[in-house]
Design a protein around this motif. Structure first.
Motif, PDB file in Angstrom:
ATOM      1  N   GLY A 112       4.883  -6.597   8.461  1.00 55.93           N
ATOM      2  CA  GLY A 112       5.100  -5.158   7.795  1.00 55.93           C
ATOM      3  C   GLY A 112       5.398  -4.909   6.595  1.00 55.93           C
ATOM      4  N   LEU A 113       5.043  -5.773   5.779  1.00 54.66           N
ATOM      5  CA  LEU A 113       5.066  -5.767   4.172  1.00 54.66           C
ATOM      6  C   LEU A 113       3.704  -5.370   3.390  1.00 54.66           C
ATOM      7  N   GLY A 114       2.596  -5.757   4.236  1.00 57.20           N
ATOM      8  CA  GLY A 114       1.308  -5.613   3.452  1.00 57.20           C
ATOM      9  C   GLY A 114       0.988  -4.133   3.029  1.00 57.20           C
ATOM     10  N   LEU A 115       0.971  -3.387   4.004  1.00 55.46           N
ATOM     11  CA  LEU A 115       0.739  -1.971   3.672  1.00 55.46           C
ATOM     12  C   LEU A 115       1.968  -1.218   2.595  1.00 55.46           C
ATOM     13  N   ALA A 116       3.291  -1.784   3.002  1.00 53.89           N
ATOM     14  CA  ALA A 116       4.342  -1.332   2.038  1.00 53.89           C
ATOM     15  C   ALA A 116       3.880  -1.606   0.629  1.00 53.89           C
ATOM     16  N   ILE A 117       3.504  -3.212   0.353  1.00 56.34           N
ATOM     17  CA  ILE A 117       3.144  -3.608  -0.868  1.00 56.34           C
ATOM     18  C   ILE A 117       1.964  -2.721  -1.514  1.00 56.34           C
ATOM     19  N   CYS A 118       0.813  -2.261  -0.583  1.00 58.61           N
ATOM     20  CA  CYS A 118      -0.252  -1.836  -1.043  1.00 58.61           C
ATOM     21  C   CYS A 118       0.346  -0.208  -1.634  1.00 58.61           C
ATOM     22  N   TYR A 119       1.069   0.359  -0.918  1.00 59.25           N
ATOM     23  CA  TYR A 119       1.638   1.764  -1.334  1.00 59.25           C
ATOM     24  C   TYR A 119       2.182   1.644  -2.605  1.00 59.25           C
ATOM     25  N   GLY A 120       3.038   0.510  -2.825  1.00 59.16           N
ATOM     26  CA  GLY A 120       3.607   0.286  -3.992  1.00 59.16           C
ATOM     27  C   GLY A 120       2.937   0.267  -5.314  1.00 59.16           C
ATOM     28  N   ILE A 121       1.820  -0.523  -4.942  1.00 58.71           N
ATOM     29  CA  ILE A 121       0.780  -0.875  -6.034  1.00 58.71           C
ATOM     30  C   ILE A 121       0.075   0.364  -6.400  1.00 58.71           C
ATOM     31  N   ILE A 122      -0.354   1.055  -5.611  1.00 62.20           N
ATOM     32  CA  ILE A 122      -1.254   2.296  -5.701  1.00 62.20           C
ATOM     33  C   ILE A 122      -0.417   3.426  -6.361  1.00 62.20           C
ATOM     34  N   ASP A 123       1.010   3.438  -6.047  1.00 58.37           N
ATOM     35  CA  ASP A 123       1.870   4.303  -6.583  1.00 58.37           C
ATOM     36  C   ASP A 123       2.058   4.115  -8.260  1.00 58.37           C
ATOM     37  N   VAL A 124       2.210   2.545  -8.477  1.00 58.13           N
ATOM     38  CA  VAL A 124       2.459   2.316  -9.823  1.00 58.13           C
ATOM     39  C   VAL A 124       1.215   2.555 -10.606  1.00 58.13           C
ATOM     40  N   HIS A 125      -0.053   2.794  -9.791  1.00 55.63           N
ATOM     41  CA  HIS A 125      -1.250   2.858 -10.617  1.00 55.63           C
ATOM     42  C   HIS A 125      -1.547   4.512 -10.684  1.00 55.63           C
ATOM     43  N   ASN A 126      -0.586   5.255 -10.445  1.00 55.31           N
ATOM     44  CA  ASN A 126      -0.598   6.794 -10.404  1.00 55.31           C
ATOM     45  C   ASN A 126      -1.531   7.333  -9.467  1.00 55.31           C
ATOM     46  N   GLY A 127      -1.832   6.428  -8.377  1.00 58.15           N
ATOM     47  CA  GLY A 127      -2.617   6.995  -7.446  1.00 58.15           C
ATOM     48  C   GLY A 127      -1.908   7.334  -6.094  1.00 58.15           C
ATOM     49  N   ARG A 128      -2.904   7.727  -5.029  1.00 57.39           N
ATOM     50  CA  ARG A 128      -2.085   7.815  -3.785  1.00 57.39           C
ATOM     51  C   ARG A 128      -3.200   7.279  -2.659  1.00 57.39           C
ATOM     52  N   ILE A 129      -2.257   6.790  -1.401  1.00 61.38           N
ATOM     53  CA  ILE A 129      -3.059   6.093  -0.464  1.00 61.38           C
ATOM     54  C   ILE A 129      -2.765   7.087   0.929  1.00 61.38           C
ATOM     55  N   GLU A 130      -3.752   7.079   1.655  1.00 54.93           N
ATOM     56  CA  GLU A 130      -3.531   8.023   2.878  1.00 54.93           C
ATOM     57  C   GLU A 130      -4.139   7.295   4.059  1.00 54.93           C
ATOM     58  N   VAL A 131      -3.674   7.650   5.400  1.00 51.57           N
ATOM     59  CA  VAL A 131      -4.145   6.762   6.489  1.00 51.57           C
ATOM     60  C   VAL A 131      -4.685   8.146   7.388  1.00 51.57           C
ATOM     61  N   PHE A 132      -5.687   7.911   8.347  1.00 50.63           N
ATOM     62  CA  PHE A 132      -6.142   9.045   9.130  1.00 50.63           C
ATOM     63  C   PHE A 132      -6.703   8.339  10.335  1.00 50.63           C
TER      64      PHE A 132
END
Length: 519
Positions: free
Chosen positions: A475-495
């Protein structure tokens, strides 16, 4: 009978006391009833007038559209296609806006009988489709029965738009006209208009003021009469009640102060407890990650060192001796390089886990997103399960350069690709696309796999949340991805539309600012 009970319940004045209480209750209920009935009556009357106005306006607009657009267009072009024929669209838009000018109508939509918006004064809504059952008022109008609905400020309309001010949404059938436009023919669509109803709120406030003034006046007169009646009794009991009232007020004030102090202390205790639990979790994760990094990084360093040594030995083999080797040995340098790169990437991934206990700064540089995607694909394609799925690439032809950490972004893309491979059946497919906008790039990972339940969408990026079986994921993979994208001033969404309907992950990252320097 105790002394304090005689003070609270004086025998000689029970009738007056009960009459006062009863009068106050009756007046209060009357005030609430009048304050609720008057604004409601005003609101219903205004809505009735607005619906009548909408009916007359749409009848007139139906006639104008038929006379100035539909009839001439069918006579000239033999068909009407607003989506493809821009000349027809501009002509209709001109007619509509001329009829809307000066009226209190905010928006207008024209639907066909399938719920498809073929014209709107809001250009971005053209092409939007409301499926049958999503909007009962539209369904009613499609079947020839007009309907209206009040959209209050702060709500969301049927197209998903935020309602800034109170609007009346009205749906009316749209007909072809016969006999020079004076007789209705067959229904060909639905007209929808939004009327500004901000005046409704003003009228309700005005009516409420009237009700308050009326009830307040009645209450004042009644209380004045009651005051004269109870004045004599008040003088008698004032002296004896004063002491008890003072004692009661003092006690209530002390109780309120103590209750407030206890509540504040309890809130601080809850906050401290939550922070302590979170700190303990982070400390435990930090200890675990530190141990794992020490135990895993040493073997990974040995693997990388051996792979680099094999690469150097292979390079040292003379060309004439290489020609004697079989064709299978030609892929050795490529495989060894992949082993080295992925070993160092594993070490980087282990280091990234420390983000849950300490902050580490990424190494930003100008990178091409397409290159990172190809590198991630070259790694994933060597996994056995990737051969069973069909991976499709639709990358933008324009350059997509951003400022970011290539290793961290490769980790994000690999994580999404591996999750798609695990979620997609053997006959499924994975779709990767990029789209460059004016100031950002949009990266989409879409698969036809098992999908995600709606109740899990809001928790999918939470640390330690996973839908995989026990032992299959942390359960850490997507949480780490979210943190990385946030550091890059971006956003990640799921549908996802639900189980069995696949999932779509969308990443938005800002483009690198290109600066031209004139020498």
């Amino acid at each position: 009978m105790p002394k304090f009970q005689k003070i609270l319940h004086p025998e000689k004045f029970n009738l007056i006391l009960y009459y006062t209480i009863t009068s106050f209750v009756v007046i209060t209920l009357l005030s609430l009833a009048v304050g609720w009935i008057f604004p409601r009556m005003e609101s219903q009357e205004l809505m009735k007038r607005s619906e009548e106005y909408a009916r007359y306006f749409i009848t007139h607009l139906n006639y104008e559209i038929y006379k100035d657009f539909l009839h001439p267009t069918l006579k000239l072009d033999k068909y009407v296609d607003l989506e493809k024929n821009h000349k027809q669209f501009r002509k209709l838009d001109k007619i509509v806006r001329e009829n809307l000018y000066g009226l209190n109508i905010k928006k207008l939509y024209l639907y066909d009988l399938e719920g498809h918006i073929i014209y709107s004064t809001v250009p971005e809504h053209i092409g939007f489709t409301l499926d049958q059952g999503n909007n009962k008022n539209l369904d009613s109008a499609i079947h020839g029965i007009h309907a209206s609905a009040l959209r209050l400020a702060g709500a969301t309309d049927s197209k998903g738009s935020h309602v800034v001010e109170t609007l009346l949404e009205s749906y009316y059938p749209f007909y072809e006209l016969e006999e020079n436009g004076y007789k209705k023919g067959r229904q060909v669509g639905v007209l929808e208009i939004y009327q500004d109803m901000s005046g409704l709120k003003k009228q309700m406030i005005k009516a409420r003021k009237k009700a308050i003034i009326m009830t307040s006046s009645a209450m004042g007169v009644l209380f004045l009469i009651l005051f004269l009646i109870v004045l004599k009794a008040a003088r008698i009991i004032h002296a004896r009640a004063k002491q008890l009232i003072d004692a009661r007020n003092t006690l209530e004030q002390k109780v309120e102060e103590r209750t407030f102090e206890i509540r504040e202390a309890y809130k601080k205790l809850q906050d401290t407890q939550r922070k302590l639990i979170q700190s303990e979790k982070l400390a435990s994760i930090g200890t675990l990650v530190t141990g794992l990094a020490h135990e895993i990084n040493n073997p990974l360093a040995s693997v990388a060192s051996c792979a680099e040594g094999l690469i150097e030995r292979f390079i040292a083999i003379p060309n004439r001796n290489r020609q004697n080797l079989s064709g299978d040995f030609e892929v050795f340098p490529e495989y060894l390089k992949i082993i080295c790169d992925e070993t160092y990437r594993c070490k980087s991934i282990i280091s990234n886990l420390l983000n849950f206990s300490r902050h580490s700064e990424p190494k930003f540089e100008k990178i091409n997103v397409h290159r990172i995607i190809h590198e991630a694909l070259s790694i994933v394609q060597h996994q056995p399960q990737s051969k069973c799925q069909k991976i499709q690439l639709h990358l933008s032809e324009e350059p997509c350069n951003i400022i970011g950490d290539p290793q961290q972004l490769k980790q994000v893309f690999l994580n999404l690709l591996i999750n798609s491979l695990h979620a997609t059946e053997e006959s499924g497919s994975i779709f990767i696309s990029t789209c460059r906008k004016q100031t950002f790039i949009q990266i989409t990972f879409k698969d036809s796999g098992m999908g995600i339940k709606r109740e899990h969408l809001d928790k999918i990026f939470d640390p330690f949340f996973t839908t995989k079986p026990t032992g299959k994921g942390t359960g850490l993979g997507l949480a780490i991805c979210y943190g990385i994208i946030d550091v890059h001033n971006g956003r990640i969404e799921v549908f996802s539309e639900g189980p069995g309907k696949g999932a779509t992950f969308t990443i938005v990252l800002p483009l690198a600012i290109e600066v031209e320097i004139n020498s």
